[in-house]
Design a protein around this motif. Structure first.
Motif, PDB file in Angstrom:
ATOM      1  N   THR A   1       0.837  -1.204   0.000  1.00 27.91           N
ATOM      2  CA  THR A   1       0.000   0.000   0.000  1.00 27.91           C
ATOM      3  C   THR A   1       0.870   1.252   0.000  1.00 27.91           C
ATOM      4  O   THR A   1       0.625   2.197  -0.753  1.00 27.91           O
ATOM      5  CB  THR A   1      -0.944  -0.028   1.228  1.00 27.91           C
ATOM      6  OG1 THR A   1      -1.660  -1.258   1.208  1.00 27.91           O
ATOM      7  CG2 THR A   1      -1.922   1.129   1.201  1.00 27.91           C
TER       8      THR A   1
ATOM      9  N   ARG B   1      -9.105  -6.663   4.481  1.00 32.17           N
ATOM     10  CA  ARG B   1      -8.971  -5.902   5.723  1.00 32.17           C
ATOM     11  C   ARG B   1      -9.483  -4.487   5.482  1.00 32.17           C
ATOM     12  O   ARG B   1      -9.006  -3.794   4.580  1.00 32.17           O
ATOM     13  CB  ARG B   1      -7.497  -5.821   6.142  1.00 32.17           C
ATOM     14  CG  ARG B   1      -6.892  -7.157   6.563  1.00 32.17           C
ATOM     15  CD  ARG B   1      -5.450  -6.957   6.976  1.00 32.17           C
ATOM     16  NE  ARG B   1      -4.718  -6.200   5.975  1.00 32.17           N
ATOM     17  CZ  ARG B   1      -3.789  -5.299   6.251  1.00 32.17           C
ATOM     18  NH1 ARG B   1      -3.476  -5.037   7.494  1.00 32.17           N
ATOM     19  NH2 ARG B   1      -3.170  -4.678   5.281  1.00 32.17           N
TER      20      ARG B   1
ATOM     21  N   GLN C   1      -6.238   2.971   4.620  1.00 35.62           N
ATOM     22  CA  GLN C   1      -4.837   3.391   4.446  1.00 35.62           C
ATOM     23  C   GLN C   1      -4.611   3.938   3.035  1.00 35.62           C
ATOM     24  O   GLN C   1      -3.963   4.974   2.856  1.00 35.62           O
ATOM     25  CB  GLN C   1      -3.936   2.179   4.702  1.00 35.62           C
ATOM     26  CG  GLN C   1      -2.465   2.492   4.790  1.00 35.62           C
ATOM     27  CD  GLN C   1      -1.632   1.216   4.829  1.00 35.62           C
ATOM     28  OE1 GLN C   1      -2.172   0.108   4.958  1.00 35.62           O
ATOM     29  NE2 GLN C   1      -0.334   1.364   4.709  1.00 35.62           N
TER      30      GLN C   1
ATOM     31  N   ASP D   1      -4.084  -2.135  -5.508  1.00 36.95           N
ATOM     32  CA  ASP D   1      -3.600  -2.713  -4.254  1.00 36.95           C
ATOM     33  C   ASP D   1      -4.300  -4.060  -4.053  1.00 36.95           C
ATOM     34  O   ASP D   1      -5.465  -4.205  -4.402  1.00 36.95           O
ATOM     35  CB  ASP D   1      -3.946  -1.767  -3.089  1.00 36.95           C
ATOM     36  CG  ASP D   1      -3.136  -2.061  -1.839  1.00 36.95           C
ATOM     37  OD1 ASP D   1      -2.158  -2.833  -1.921  1.00 36.95           O
ATOM     38  OD2 ASP D   1      -3.476  -1.512  -0.770  1.00 36.95           O
TER      39      ASP D   1
END
Ligand SMILES: Nc1nc2c(ncn2[C@@H]2O[C@H](COP(=O)(O)OP(=O)(O)O)[C@@H](O)[C@H]2O)c(=O)[nH]1
Ligand SMILES: [Mg+2]
Length: 203
Positions: free
Chosen positions: A10, A36, A42, A85
């Protein structure tokens, strides 16, 4: 962007996006680590920080669907780059590998020959295990290159040597910190200097 949890995927996407945006490219981010919730948050922070668009899904939703939407958005907005990602739970986990294969297939349906580059992020502190990680990912989805993150720490990233020689993959970037400007193109000379600690001052 693929790699095990905590390797630096990330952060590498955020730093790569920073580089490309600065060079005038239009970049879109895809938060396909839906496994997650914190991973999406993030990446969202990076998106806000860089003022760039992010495509996401609900926590636990199908990463393939996120990638599909992100590819459509990238085409619609005429983006230069779409950075995806992905989740990184145990690379030995069959589900992860089939999920990544699906992501590649979905991307290729929307955009010709996508994904154009599949990059593996390796933590510089990873030892021999990094090679088995790289092999596992490379068998499931063909890798195009490696990013070595966390080379600013005490680790010298010797794992890079093994991966290059065993899998014949180029090291493209190295991570030298957590700030946007801390991802730099791989420089073989300084890498070797670091490995041999040429610059370290011995007492
Ligand atoms: N010092 C340092 N920390 C890094 C670097 N790359 C990533 N990190 C940190 O390593 C941790 C895991 O990174 P993250 O990108 O979340 O890994 P991911 O799970 O693969 O997405 C975070 O705390 C990052 O800030 C680097 O090049 N240098
Ligand atoms: Mg992550």
């Amino acid at each position: 962007m693929v790699g095990v949890n905590g390797s630096g995927k990330t952060t590498s996407i955020g730093r790569l996006a920073y580089r490309w945006i600065r060079s005038g490219k239009k970049v879109i981010l895809a938060a396909a680590d839906t496994y997650r919730a914190a991973a999406t948050e993030q990446l969202e922070l990076w998106g806000e920080r860089l003022g760039t668009e992010l495509i996401k899904g609900l926590p636990g939703s199908d990463p393939g669907a996120v990638v599909y939407n992100a590819c459509e958005a990238a085409v619609a907005r005429n983006a230069d780059a779409l950075l995806i990602d992905t989740s990184g739970r145990m690379h030995t986990h069959h589900n992860l590998m089939s999920e990544l294969q699906k992501i590649c297939r979905v991307a290729g349906k929307v955009i010709d020959e996508a994904p154009h580059k599949v990059l593996l992020v390796l933590d510089a502190t990873t030892g021999q295990n990094g090679i088995s990680q790289a092999k596992a990912f490379n068998e499931a989805i063909q890798l195009d290159g490696v990013i070595i993150a966390k080379l600013d720490g005490s680790a010298r990233g010797g794992v890079g040597f093994a991966v290059v020689s065993e899998l014949d993959l180029p090291i493209l970037y190295v991570g030298l910190g957590e700030n946007p400007q801390d991802l730099v193109p791989f420089n073989p000379e300084s890498y070797i200097d670091g490995l041999l600690a040429v610059n370290s001052v011995e007492p």
